[in-house]
Design a protein around this motif. Structure first.
Motif, PDB file in Angstrom:
ATOM      1  N   LEU A 148     -13.786  68.367 -11.904  1.00 25.90           N
ATOM      2  CA  LEU A 148     -14.565  67.444 -12.730  1.00 25.90           C
ATOM      3  C   LEU A 148     -15.061  68.136 -14.001  1.00 25.90           C
ATOM      4  O   LEU A 148     -14.988  67.564 -15.107  1.00 25.90           O
ATOM      5  CB  LEU A 148     -15.752  66.909 -11.923  1.00 25.90           C
ATOM      6  CG  LEU A 148     -16.721  65.998 -12.678  1.00 25.90           C
ATOM      7  CD1 LEU A 148     -16.013  64.725 -13.154  1.00 25.90           C
ATOM      8  CD2 LEU A 148     -17.918  65.637 -11.799  1.00 25.90           C
ATOM      9  N   ARG A 149     -15.550  69.362 -13.855  1.00 26.70           N
ATOM     10  CA  ARG A 149     -16.044  70.086 -15.028  1.00 26.70           C
ATOM     11  C   ARG A 149     -14.912  70.333 -16.024  1.00 26.70           C
ATOM     12  O   ARG A 149     -15.092  70.172 -17.241  1.00 26.70           O
ATOM     13  CB  ARG A 149     -16.681  71.414 -14.607  1.00 26.70           C
ATOM     14  CG  ARG A 149     -17.217  72.207 -15.801  1.00 26.70           C
ATOM     15  CD  ARG A 149     -17.912  73.466 -15.370  1.00 26.70           C
ATOM     16  NE  ARG A 149     -18.375  74.211 -16.531  1.00 26.70           N
ATOM     17  CZ  ARG A 149     -19.494  73.959 -17.200  1.00 26.70           C
ATOM     18  NH1 ARG A 149     -20.286  72.972 -16.794  1.00 26.70           N
ATOM     19  NH2 ARG A 149     -19.844  74.681 -18.249  1.00 26.70           N
ATOM     20  N   ILE A 150     -13.765  70.735 -15.492  1.00 27.20           N
ATOM     21  CA  ILE A 150     -12.623  70.956 -16.392  1.00 27.20           C
ATOM     22  C   ILE A 150     -12.264  69.665 -17.124  1.00 27.20           C
ATOM     23  O   ILE A 150     -11.976  69.667 -18.337  1.00 27.20           O
ATOM     24  CB  ILE A 150     -11.429  71.491 -15.585  1.00 27.20           C
ATOM     25  CG1 ILE A 150     -11.738  72.897 -15.072  1.00 27.20           C
ATOM     26  CG2 ILE A 150     -10.151  71.499 -16.422  1.00 27.20           C
ATOM     27  CD1 ILE A 150     -10.691  73.453 -14.132  1.00 27.20           C
ATOM     28  N   LYS A 151     -12.294  68.551 -16.379  1.00 31.15           N
ATOM     29  CA  LYS A 151     -11.975  67.254 -16.999  1.00 31.15           C
ATOM     30  C   LYS A 151     -12.993  66.890 -18.073  1.00 31.15           C
ATOM     31  O   LYS A 151     -12.620  66.430 -19.175  1.00 31.15           O
ATOM     32  CB  LYS A 151     -11.941  66.174 -15.905  1.00 31.15           C
ATOM     33  CG  LYS A 151     -11.598  64.792 -16.419  1.00 31.15           C
ATOM     34  CD  LYS A 151     -10.184  64.720 -16.955  1.00 31.15           C
ATOM     35  CE  LYS A 151      -9.835  63.296 -17.369  1.00 31.15           C
ATOM     36  NZ  LYS A 151      -8.479  63.217 -17.961  1.00 31.15           N
ATOM     37  N   LEU A 152     -14.262  67.083 -17.798  1.00 31.25           N
ATOM     38  CA  LEU A 152     -15.298  66.756 -18.783  1.00 31.25           C
ATOM     39  C   LEU A 152     -15.201  67.655 -20.018  1.00 31.25           C
ATOM     40  O   LEU A 152     -15.358  67.202 -21.152  1.00 31.25           O
ATOM     41  CB  LEU A 152     -16.678  66.889 -18.133  1.00 31.25           C
ATOM     42  CG  LEU A 152     -17.007  65.871 -17.027  1.00 31.25           C
ATOM     43  CD1 LEU A 152     -18.361  66.179 -16.399  1.00 31.25           C
ATOM     44  CD2 LEU A 152     -16.981  64.442 -17.572  1.00 31.25           C
ATOM     45  N   VAL A 153     -14.939  68.961 -19.786  1.00 32.73           N
ATOM     46  CA  VAL A 153     -14.790  69.872 -20.927  1.00 32.73           C
ATOM     47  C   VAL A 153     -13.571  69.486 -21.766  1.00 32.73           C
ATOM     48  O   VAL A 153     -13.613  69.538 -23.007  1.00 32.73           O
ATOM     49  CB  VAL A 153     -14.707  71.321 -20.430  1.00 32.73           C
ATOM     50  CG1 VAL A 153     -14.342  72.279 -21.571  1.00 32.73           C
ATOM     51  CG2 VAL A 153     -16.033  71.749 -19.809  1.00 32.73           C
ATOM     52  N   ASP A 154     -12.496  69.093 -21.093  1.00 31.63           N
ATOM     53  CA  ASP A 154     -11.299  68.643 -21.830  1.00 31.63           C
ATOM     54  C   ASP A 154     -11.617  67.419 -22.665  1.00 31.63           C
ATOM     55  O   ASP A 154     -11.103  67.264 -23.798  1.00 31.63           O
ATOM     56  CB  ASP A 154     -10.166  68.329 -20.843  1.00 31.63           C
ATOM     57  CG  ASP A 154      -9.561  69.590 -20.249  1.00 31.63           C
ATOM     58  OD1 ASP A 154      -9.803  70.681 -20.808  1.00 31.63           O
ATOM     59  OD2 ASP A 154      -8.862  69.476 -19.210  1.00 31.63           O
ATOM     60  N   GLU A 155     -12.459  66.536 -22.137  1.00 37.16           N
ATOM     61  CA  GLU A 155     -12.830  65.340 -22.898  1.00 37.16           C
ATOM     62  C   GLU A 155     -13.657  65.726 -24.127  1.00 37.16           C
ATOM     63  O   GLU A 155     -13.473  65.166 -25.234  1.00 37.16           O
ATOM     64  CB  GLU A 155     -13.624  64.387 -21.997  1.00 37.16           C
ATOM     65  CG  GLU A 155     -14.052  63.081 -22.666  1.00 37.16           C
ATOM     66  CD  GLU A 155     -12.872  62.221 -23.101  1.00 37.16           C
ATOM     67  OE1 GLU A 155     -13.065  61.390 -24.017  1.00 37.16           O
ATOM     68  OE2 GLU A 155     -11.768  62.377 -22.534  1.00 37.16           O
ATOM     69  N   VAL A 156     -14.577  66.688 -23.966  1.00 39.69           N
ATOM     70  CA  VAL A 156     -15.346  67.169 -25.128  1.00 39.69           C
ATOM     71  C   VAL A 156     -14.415  67.804 -26.154  1.00 39.69           C
ATOM     72  O   VAL A 156     -14.554  67.566 -27.375  1.00 39.69           O
ATOM     73  CB  VAL A 156     -16.419  68.178 -24.650  1.00 39.69           C
ATOM     74  CG1 VAL A 156     -17.084  68.849 -25.848  1.00 39.69           C
ATOM     75  CG2 VAL A 156     -17.476  67.467 -23.806  1.00 39.69           C
ATOM     76  N   ASP A 157     -13.454  68.593 -25.694  1.00 41.24           N
ATOM     77  CA  ASP A 157     -12.507  69.215 -26.618  1.00 41.24           C
ATOM     78  C   ASP A 157     -11.706  68.167 -27.369  1.00 41.24           C
ATOM     79  O   ASP A 157     -11.428  68.309 -28.577  1.00 41.24           O
ATOM     80  CB  ASP A 157     -11.565  70.139 -25.849  1.00 41.24           C
ATOM     81  CG  ASP A 157     -12.291  71.353 -25.267  1.00 41.24           C
ATOM     82  OD1 ASP A 157     -13.426  71.618 -25.716  1.00 41.24           O
ATOM     83  OD2 ASP A 157     -11.729  72.011 -24.373  1.00 41.24           O
ATOM     84  N   ARG A 158     -11.321  67.106 -26.655  1.00 40.71           N
ATOM     85  CA  ARG A 158     -10.557  66.047 -27.324  1.00 40.71           C
ATOM     86  C   ARG A 158     -11.385  65.372 -28.418  1.00 40.71           C
ATOM     87  O   ARG A 158     -10.896  65.108 -29.527  1.00 40.71           O
ATOM     88  CB  ARG A 158     -10.105  65.013 -26.292  1.00 40.71           C
ATOM     89  CG  ARG A 158      -9.156  63.949 -26.827  1.00 40.71           C
ATOM     90  CD  ARG A 158      -8.867  62.904 -25.768  1.00 40.71           C
ATOM     91  NE  ARG A 158     -10.071  62.201 -25.367  1.00 40.71           N
ATOM     92  CZ  ARG A 158     -10.622  61.194 -26.060  1.00 40.71           C
ATOM     93  NH1 ARG A 158     -10.082  60.793 -27.205  1.00 40.71           N
ATOM     94  NH2 ARG A 158     -11.703  60.607 -25.619  1.00 40.71           N
ATOM     95  N   GLN A 159     -12.653  65.103 -28.100  1.00 37.36           N
ATOM     96  CA  GLN A 159     -13.520  64.485 -29.114  1.00 37.36           C
ATOM     97  C   GLN A 159     -13.687  65.391 -30.329  1.00 37.36           C
ATOM     98  O   GLN A 159     -13.635  64.940 -31.480  1.00 37.36           O
ATOM     99  CB  GLN A 159     -14.879  64.171 -28.494  1.00 37.36           C
ATOM    100  CG  GLN A 159     -14.835  63.099 -27.394  1.00 37.36           C
ATOM    101  CD  GLN A 159     -16.202  62.873 -26.772  1.00 37.36           C
ATOM    102  OE1 GLN A 159     -17.222  63.316 -27.313  1.00 37.36           O
ATOM    103  NE2 GLN A 159     -16.222  62.193 -25.632  1.00 37.36           N
TER     104      GLN A 159
END
Length: 485
Positions: free
Chosen positions: A37-48
């Protein structure tokens, strides 16, 4: 001095093991989910960040109000890497990324690759993307766009706490359910334990309860029941053997005491001068010799039984059974000339057509010559002693399947059914008393049984057709030595 802690029941240990494995599995699964989940959330921040940076144009002034209230922070760096300023909402003025230096080379190296930096207050982290600004009066400057990971950290902590609580709840449920299931599964084993306790208390008739076939407990109970049956039989045999030994010792003492008493009595009479008449003295000497002879025969019988009990077996050799039967019948006729003793022969010429035993065909068996002679002599002597005159006595020989059956049958009163099972016991007499009206010490048939068994045979008692007793045994027939040679 050390004290041992009482052991835990197996059901508790297994339930604890199930609970421990459940906690471990859920903990590993929860950790994996939280990390994912953390990796997914960090990936979402990186995408933004990447999308926002690609649409961002370099401002003419670093203090231009291009950001409203948001979590974004834009930092601009001079060509030498020093930070020129940062654009952030008022709420973020005291919490900025701790990024004080970013030169052109570093910006080019990190171009498009998000990285993490600490917060300048030490509380939290930021994800940052950097790029070069090639337009405007400050060409060669670098800028960095950052978003805080506060929400990511909070969500991760919430997920971790949720995993902990779920793991604890699942562990409690798994422990309760596991204990019930383990207790139920171990119920056959508990029954085995209870049966074992009764057996340990001395009840050898107890048997393990039946369990489902094919299972470990089923195979265990089957093996234990078989072992218990063997143990019970062994104890019964031991008790029977001990009873026989006690009875044998008692009877042997009694049998030896009588001739010894007679010998001592006559010796004392002679010593005290009570036998003054020479005829009385001669009679006393004769009686002493008779009782000594009788005692010697009894001792010889006891020694024979002892050797048989010790497992001493004669070496089997070819024996001419025809000659042994002829000798035994001739001896019996000599001792009881008024008795009709005949032989029923399996081949021609028969004893009726060939009265001379020398004309009989030879019948060879594997056996021991002295043992067979003694067996025939004892059986014929018993038939003469117990069958009333003028009933006949027959020695019947039959052959079948490489076996020779020798039967000695009389036509007397026979053996009562309640005593037939004990007829081969030592010192057993049909009248159940110790009288010697019919002679004998009660060891003859016991010796016969032991001798036949030592030659690999088995003697048995059956009723003679029409009344009487038949003792029969079998020996292995072999070719005549001339034919074998």
């Amino acid at each position: 001095m050390t004290t041992r802690m009482p052991g835990r029941p197996l059901a508790v240990k297994l339930a604890a093991l199930v609970a421990g494995l459940s906690v471990l599995g859920l903990a590993l699964a929860g950790t994996a989910i939280t990390v994912a989940l953390r990796i997914k959330l960090v990936d979402e921040v990186d995408r933004q960040l990447t999308q926002s940076l690609s649409t961002l144009s370099a401002p003419a002034r670093i203090d231009a109000p291009i950001f409203g209230p948001s979590d974004y922070v834009l930092m601009i760096f001079a060509p030498d890497g020093s930070r020129l300023g940062a654009l952030a909402s008022e709420a973020r003025q005291n919490h900025l990324p701790a990024l004080e230096h970013l030169d052109a080379a570093e910006a080019m190296q990190r171009r498009g690759e998000p990285f993490t930096v600490e917060d300048n207050s030490g509380d939290g982290k930021w994800r940052v993307v950097a790029a070069m600004v090639a337009v405007g009066p400050r060409g060669g400057e670098s800028l960095a766009l950052a978003l805080p990971l506060t929400s990511v950290d909070a969500t991760t902590r919430q997920m971790a706490m949720l995993v902990v609580w779920i793991t604890l709840a699942a562990a409690c449920v798994a422990t309760a359910i596991g204990y019930v299931l383990v207790k139920r599964s171990l119920q056959p084993l508990i029954q085995v334990e209870q049966a074992a306790a009764r057996i340990a208390a001395g009840d050898l008739t107890t048997r393990m309860p039946a369990a489902q076939e094919g299972t470990e407990i089923g195979r265990l109970t089957e093996s234990l029941n078989a072992m218990l049956s063997q143990i019970e039989e062994a104890f019964a045999a031991q008790r029977q053997s001990e009873a026989k030994v006690r009875a044998f010792a008692s009877d042997a003492s009694h049998e030896l005491r009588n001739p010894l008493a007679a010998i001592r009595g006559y010796a004392e009479l002679y010593r005290l001068g009570g036998l003054g008449d020479p005829e009385e003295q001669a009679n006393a000497i004769r009686r002493i010799e008779q009782e000594a002879t009788r005692m010697g025969l009894l001792v010889e019988d006891l020694l024979t039984l002892t050797r048989l009990d010790e497992g001493q077996r004669p070496e089997l050799a070819p024996v001419n059974l025809s000659a042994l039967v002829a000798d035994a019948v001739a001896d019996t006729r000599a001792m009881a000339p008024d008795r009709d003793v005949t032989v029923v022969w399996p081949a021609e010429p028969s004893p009726e057509s060939a009265p001379d035993p020398a004309e009989w065909p030879e019948l060879w068996v594997a056996g021991d010559d002295p043992a067979i002679r003694r067996v025939l002599a004892n059986l014929l002597a018993n038939a003469v002693r117990y069958a009333p005159q003028p009933t006949p006595i027959e020695v019947v020989l039959t052959t079948a399947d490489n076996q020779v059956r020798i039967a000695v049958q009389d036509h007397g009163p026979g053996i009562p059914a309640d005593q037939a099972s004990r007829i081969f016991d030592r010192f057993h007499r049909l009248d159940g008393s110790r009288s010697r009206d019919l002679g004998g010490s009660g060891l003859g048939l016991a010796i016969v049984d032991g001798l036949v068994t030592s030659m690999g045979g088995h003697i048995k008692l059956t009723e003679t057709p029409g009344g009487g007793a038949t003792f029969s045994f079998e020996l292995r027939s072999i070719p005549t030595p001339e034919a074998a040679g």
